[in-house]
Design a protein around this motif. Structure first.
Motif, PDB file in Angstrom:
ATOM      1  N   HIS A 242       0.803  -1.220   0.000  1.00  0.00           N
ATOM      2  CA  HIS A 242       0.000   0.000   0.000  1.00  0.00           C
ATOM      3  C   HIS A 242       0.834   1.267   0.000  1.00  0.00           C
ATOM      4  O   HIS A 242       0.283   2.371  -0.015  1.00  0.00           O
TER       5      HIS A 242
ATOM      6  N   LYS B 169       0.148   3.694  -2.759  1.00  0.00           N
ATOM      7  CA  LYS B 169      -1.147   4.409  -2.775  1.00  0.00           C
ATOM      8  C   LYS B 169      -1.054   5.603  -1.840  1.00  0.00           C
ATOM      9  O   LYS B 169      -1.417   5.547  -0.672  1.00  0.00           O
TER      10      LYS B 169
ATOM     11  N   THR C 113     -10.212   3.367   0.322  1.00  0.00           N
ATOM     12  CA  THR C 113      -9.318   3.171  -0.822  1.00  0.00           C
ATOM     13  C   THR C 113      -9.160   1.665  -1.084  1.00  0.00           C
ATOM     14  O   THR C 113      -9.162   1.233  -2.236  1.00  0.00           O
TER      15      THR C 113
END
Lengths: 84, 146, 146, 84
Positions: free
Chosen positions: B26, B29, B82
């Protein structure tokens, strides 16, 4: 001439303590076309299920009222969930 | 965020390495501000006849994967997320090992935290998964969620 | 559970390996049933003059460690917890990296989840820590928690 | 003869944007013995602080009302927190 739905075998899958009490993960019934009748049939055939709670899923959806099915349906017997 | 059912099951315990790997992924992101993670761990509960050594998980896999997908879609509608990931064990998981890994990410912490808490409840209540607590070679008990 | 103030600061980002290691260490505590983890990640927010590249954290370390200890004791009184850990970055943490790691463990999931959520709020509101958002070599903004 | 507390230097530590505006992490004042007087002195000496909010900690505790201190006290100027 085609067999009628009622006389075709219907395959049922069972899980957890229910599978244990009926002695396997799969069973076959015949001449049953709704979940009410299935519960009655199971209670007669498997006294070990007496007092055990379970739900029935038809085509991977829990059914809460009496629900009809045929030999194309995926029928499953589900004891209370205990994941996580 | 993918929009088709995805397998949620792993064989045996969820390893800390899998969790670290998932967190690491992650880092690309960069709109994420907060992650919330829940881990279920197998407890060595005292039972009549001994301690729980392990839990053996079975599932109605096809239904569980489909239901997990429905829950996922509903949670995405309700919270500004998300990412959302669910991993659940199948087979034997020893006491002290992790059997459930739920992971939510959001630009803001509140959405991630609230979504994760709700997901854990829904997973416990709605996924067709069963745990059998192994106490000894001869003795076991079927677990029940409260 | 130790009863004296413990350093909560790590230099730079909190690595996924540190998180995995911390999870692994709890496998010997077989009375734990659930862990709740919160991770704060640096967002690449759009600012006047560019994107946030990193946040540089400074703290009034002595006061932060003492305050974190007080919060820890209060949370232990309020919730049935087995463990509680806080790790916060000092120095530069790049966008996408983790700057805060809060970890609570309990026999039952609700205590772990509720304690973790409350801890995150208290850490943000009560610990004397400051983040400076680095936008370019010349440009930065002091962060403010909402 | 011992110096009185009022005439001893008092060291003050500053953080974040407050440290930036006063040009360093540490400053020294003299003849000040409460937080109200300290705020006044800072406002006069550092016009750059105008409009900036900050709290004062005495011995690592936030003080919300006027609070006296001496040269043994640890005095810190803390802008709004932004950890996490």
């Amino acid at each position: 001439m085609q067999q009628s739905a009622e006389t075709k075998d219907i395959k049922i899958i069972a899980f957890g303590i229910i599978a244990e009490k009926i002695g396997g993960r799969e069973l076959v019934c015949n001449g049953i076309s709704d979940t009410g009748a299935l519960r009655q049939w199971l209670a007669n055939k498997y006294p070990g299920l007496n007092g055990l709670k379970f739900s029935i899923a038809v085509n991977r959806k829990l059914v809460h009222e009496n629900c009809t099915f045929d030999n194309e349906s995926e029928i499953a017997l589900l004891p209370p969930f205990s994941g996580g | 965020m993918s929009h088709k059912p995805k397998n949620i099951f792993v064989s045996g315990a969820v390893s800390p390495a899998l969790i670290a790997d998932s967190i690491q992924k992650h880092s690309t992101k960069t709109d994420i501000g907060g992650h919330s993670i829940f881990l279920g761990q197998v407890r060595a509960d005292e039972k009549n006849g001994g301690m729980v050594q392990a839990i053996e998980y079975t599932a109605y896999e096809e239904m569980a994967v489909q239901k997990a997908f429905e829950i996922r879609e509903e949670i995405f509608v309700k919270y500004q997320l998300t990412c959302l990931h669910i991993h659940h064990s199948l087979g034997e998981v020893k006491a002290g090992e992790v059997c459930l890994f739920v992971f939510t990410s959001s630009p803001h912490r509140k959405a991630a935290i609230d979504a994760c808490a709700e997901l854990v409840e829904r997973i416990k209540n709605e996924l067709p998964i069963w745990g059998r607590e192994i106490i000894s070679a001869e003795k076991y008990e079927w677990k029940e969620n409260k």
